[in-house]
Design an enzyme around this catalytic site. Structure first.
Site, PDB file in Angstrom:
ATOM      1  N   ARG A 130      94.430 -53.618  42.197  1.00  0.00           N
ATOM      2  CA  ARG A 130      95.283 -52.778  43.054  1.00  0.00           C
ATOM      3  C   ARG A 130      96.546 -52.464  42.269  1.00  0.00           C
ATOM      4  O   ARG A 130      97.253 -53.372  41.835  1.00  0.00           O
ATOM      5  CB  ARG A 130      95.618 -53.525  44.347  1.00  0.00           C
ATOM      6  CG  ARG A 130      96.601 -52.802  45.279  1.00  0.00           C
ATOM      7  CD  ARG A 130      95.979 -51.526  45.822  1.00  0.00           C
ATOM      8  NE  ARG A 130      96.721 -50.992  46.949  1.00  0.00           N
ATOM      9  CZ  ARG A 130      97.841 -50.272  46.889  1.00  0.00           C
ATOM     10  NH1 ARG A 130      98.365 -49.994  45.695  1.00  0.00           N
ATOM     11  NH2 ARG A 130      98.411 -49.824  47.968  1.00  0.00           N
TER      12      ARG A 130
ATOM     13  N   ARG B 276      92.250 -58.759  45.713  1.00  0.00           N
ATOM     14  CA  ARG B 276      92.380 -57.886  44.547  1.00  0.00           C
ATOM     15  C   ARG B 276      93.549 -58.338  43.680  1.00  0.00           C
ATOM     16  O   ARG B 276      94.584 -58.786  44.196  1.00  0.00           O
ATOM     17  CB  ARG B 276      92.594 -56.435  44.987  1.00  0.00           C
ATOM     18  CG  ARG B 276      91.454 -55.856  45.786  1.00  0.00           C
ATOM     19  CD  ARG B 276      91.760 -54.449  46.282  1.00  0.00           C
ATOM     20  NE  ARG B 276      92.891 -54.434  47.202  1.00  0.00           N
ATOM     21  CZ  ARG B 276      93.323 -53.356  47.844  1.00  0.00           C
ATOM     22  NH1 ARG B 276      92.729 -52.185  47.642  1.00  0.00           N
ATOM     23  NH2 ARG B 276      94.352 -53.429  48.659  1.00  0.00           N
TER      24      ARG B 276
ATOM     25  N   GLU C 272      94.527 -42.389  51.185  1.00  0.00           N
ATOM     26  CA  GLU C 272      93.163 -42.898  51.288  1.00  0.00           C
ATOM     27  C   GLU C 272      92.178 -41.748  51.054  1.00  0.00           C
ATOM     28  O   GLU C 272      92.524 -40.574  51.195  1.00  0.00           O
ATOM     29  CB  GLU C 272      92.933 -43.510  52.669  1.00  0.00           C
ATOM     30  CG  GLU C 272      93.872 -44.661  52.996  1.00  0.00           C
ATOM     31  CD  GLU C 272      93.642 -45.886  52.126  1.00  0.00           C
ATOM     32  OE1 GLU C 272      92.528 -46.008  51.566  1.00  0.00           O
ATOM     33  OE2 GLU C 272      94.565 -46.709  51.989  1.00  0.00           O
TER      34      GLU C 272
END
Length: 332
Positions: free
Chosen positions: A221, A263, A229
């Protein structure tokens, strides 16, 4: 882009008879290859490409002068342009005195980025870890389908890396050895089953340049930014921009820690370019100030807003964190 594709195909069909100005263009984007082909053709015939008149207003005599200057600049470029941005910069810098409409028309003819979309990069590779970095690694080349959206990507790190080699689970090492043995004996079903075990443990055997490499999977990330998104307006464009930056490249990643989804949160550098800087300056993401208060990030977002590039072309783009409140993700 249709004109560029047509000329690229012509270039490929003629390649057996005439060398391109630069051999590396065999893997260059279509617009770059098309421009190189037209410059090569101009060098032989002194003719500018058909159809250019529909994109520019200057005379054919002026156009011929452009191509003469571009040909000289292209030959003198070391290394020659390989990306659309590099080709666009060469055109803009070489023809810096012609009308703006002609510059934009010429770039549009080849599907190259327009001047307002190009960004000047300022960051340098860090010689020491920034505050908060826990570790860093170099990745194997990134595949395009590993880019998940505009701010997250899956990468693989070779277990030959000293840091990784100490942490490979014994069952993964054993499965890798057994898989190789099964493939040698042509027991491919057994080899595939063993590879599934390796994958389920967070590893994968990748074939790179005819060599099989056991690699660890990391989900990354990007720190300090939040891109739209995939289902949001400009989500596809943000993802495409990140893909163009990292695909086929080995990345340097500085890892600060993990997020709530497991992540690794980090800074990504690609061929000396700070990826977050590019995404912010091109209007592909917000500065995620809640998690990262670096002042340069705020400045880069402000520059993109002022130019109204990327998502800032919209007068009131919806923030991703607001969108997620009503559309919780299930694919992380």
């Amino acid at each position: 882009m249709g004109n560029a594709l047509l000329r690229f195909l012509c270039c490929r069909s003629e390649s057996a008879e005439s060398p391109s100005p630069h051999p590396s263009l065999a893997v260059a984007p279509l617009g770059v290859s098309a421009l190189a082909h037209d410059l090569f053709h101009f060098d032989i015939t002194s003719q500018v490409p058909e159809g250019l008149n529909k994109h520019v207003i200057s005379s054919k005599k002026a156009q011929a002068n452009w191509y003469r200057r571009l040909l000289e600049a292209w030959r003198g470029a070391k290394p020659p342009p390989k990306t659309t941005e590099e080709a666009a910069r060469l055109v803009i810098e070489t023809l810096n005195r012609i009308q703006k409409g002609d510059i934009e028309g010429l770039l549009g003819f080849y599907g190259l980025p327009l001047p307002d979309t190009l960004v000047e990069l300022s960051s340098e590779l860090p010689t020491t870890w920034p505050e908060g970095v826990n570790f860093e690694f170099q990745t194997l080349p990134v595949k395009a389908n590993c880019v998940q959206d505009g701010d997250s990507v899956i990468v693989y790190v070779s277990t030959a890396d000293p840091r990784e080699s100490l942490n490979v689970p014994p069952q993964v090492s054993l499965a890798a050895v057994k898989r190789l043995s099964a493939r040698t004996k042509k027991k491919y079903d057994k080899a595939d089953a063993l590879h599934e075990k390796i994958i389920s443990a967070g590893y994968r055997v990748l074939k790179i340049q005819d060599e099989e490499i056991l690699a660890r999977k990391y989900r990354i990330r990007l720190r300090g930014i939040d891109a739209p998104e995939n289902k949001m307006p400009y989500g596809d464009e943000a993802k495409e921009e990140l893909t163009n930056l990292v695909q086929g490249k080995c990345l340097r990643i500085l890892v600060y820690g993990e997020d709530q989804y497991g992540r690794s949160v980090g800074d990504i550098y690609c061929n000396g370019t700070f990826v977050q800087e590019v995404l912010l300056k091109k209007g592909c993401a917000w500065h995620y100030v809640h998690y990262d208060k670096r002042p340069q990030f705020a400045r880069w977002e402000k520059e993109a807003r002022a130019k109204r590039v990327g998502l800032w072309a919209s007068p009131n783009p919806e923030k991703p964190w607001d969108w997620r409140k009503n559309n919780p993700r299930t694919d992380i």
